[in-house]
Design an enzyme around this catalytic site. Structure first.
Site, PDB file in Angstrom:
ATOM      1  N   GLU A  49       0.826  -1.206   0.000  1.00  0.00           N
ATOM      2  CA  GLU A  49       0.000   0.000   0.000  1.00  0.00           C
ATOM      3  C   GLU A  49       0.861   1.256   0.000  1.00  0.00           C
ATOM      4  OE1 GLU A  49      -3.382   2.290   2.718  1.00  0.00           O
ATOM      5  OE2 GLU A  49      -2.269   0.627   3.577  1.00  0.00           O
ATOM      6  N   GLU A 148     -11.500   2.891   5.643  1.00  0.00           N
ATOM      7  CA  GLU A 148     -10.469   3.257   6.616  1.00  0.00           C
ATOM      8  C   GLU A 148     -10.540   4.757   6.850  1.00  0.00           C
ATOM      9  OE1 GLU A 148      -5.883   2.131   7.706  1.00  0.00           O
ATOM     10  OE2 GLU A 148      -6.288   2.736   5.655  1.00  0.00           O
TER      11      GLU A 148
END
Length: 181
Positions: A49, A148
């Site tokens: 990520e 998130e």
């Protein structure tokens, strides 16, 4: 199968990013190959990520989609994919539609949050999530979308945007099999 986020680590304190970038990339690539081979034995996927270094983590090594794609290409393992957090991508690169189209084959997981506040997708901000969700559908994305973000109140209120989104599309909540799983 199961997916696991493999983190890149941080540029050491007091070092210049440019001075250590090559060595850090080499180490990261070796570590990713090692991890990918172990994960393959368990039918698992590793995810990398890019995390923005403008706001969230100034020393994090992996910052852009372009950098992540280049590293994945060098690693050359089919069970390594991108964990694409649109919050970080918008901060670093913008150009989300083109980037989603370009890097779509590498995407293994998507995460969302509004920019700049990192709150619910329907909070005020830069990103048009109904458009982004339609784009993901048109590209054929069938994976999960992870939320998130920092909810403004509790979890239930923080998911009110999803109910509104489903209703706008003429669906009951849990309207897709993916969402109801």
């Amino acid at each position: 199968g199961c997916r696991i986020h493999l983190m890149a680590g941080r540029v050491p304190l007091g070092t210049d990013r440019a001075a250590v970038a090559s060595e850090m990339e080499t180490t990261f690539i070796e570590n990713l190959r090692y991890a990918a081979d172990l994960l393959a034995q368990e039918d698992m996927t590793g995810l990398v990520e890019p995390i923005n270094n403008r706001i969230t983590d100034p020393r994090y090594f992996l910052n852009t989609l372009h950098q992540a794609a280049a590293i994945l290409e060098k690693v050359g393992r089919p069970n390594l994919k991108l964990q694409l957090d649109l919050f970080h991508c918008q901060i670093m690169d913008g150009n989300l539609s083109r980037n989603l189209e370009t890097y779509f084959p590498l995407i293994g997981h998507i995460q969302i949050a509004q920019v700049p506040g990192r709150h619910e997708p329907d909070s005020p901000g830069e990103l048009n999530f109904p458009y982004i969700f339609e784009l993901l559908e048109s590209l054929g994305y069938t994976g999960y979308v992870g939320c998130e973000y920092a909810p403004k109140k509790d979890t239930l209120e923080g998911l009110g945007w999803l109910r509104s989104y489903w209703e706008s599309r003429g669906l009951q909540h849990g309207g897709t099999s993916k969402a109801a799983e």
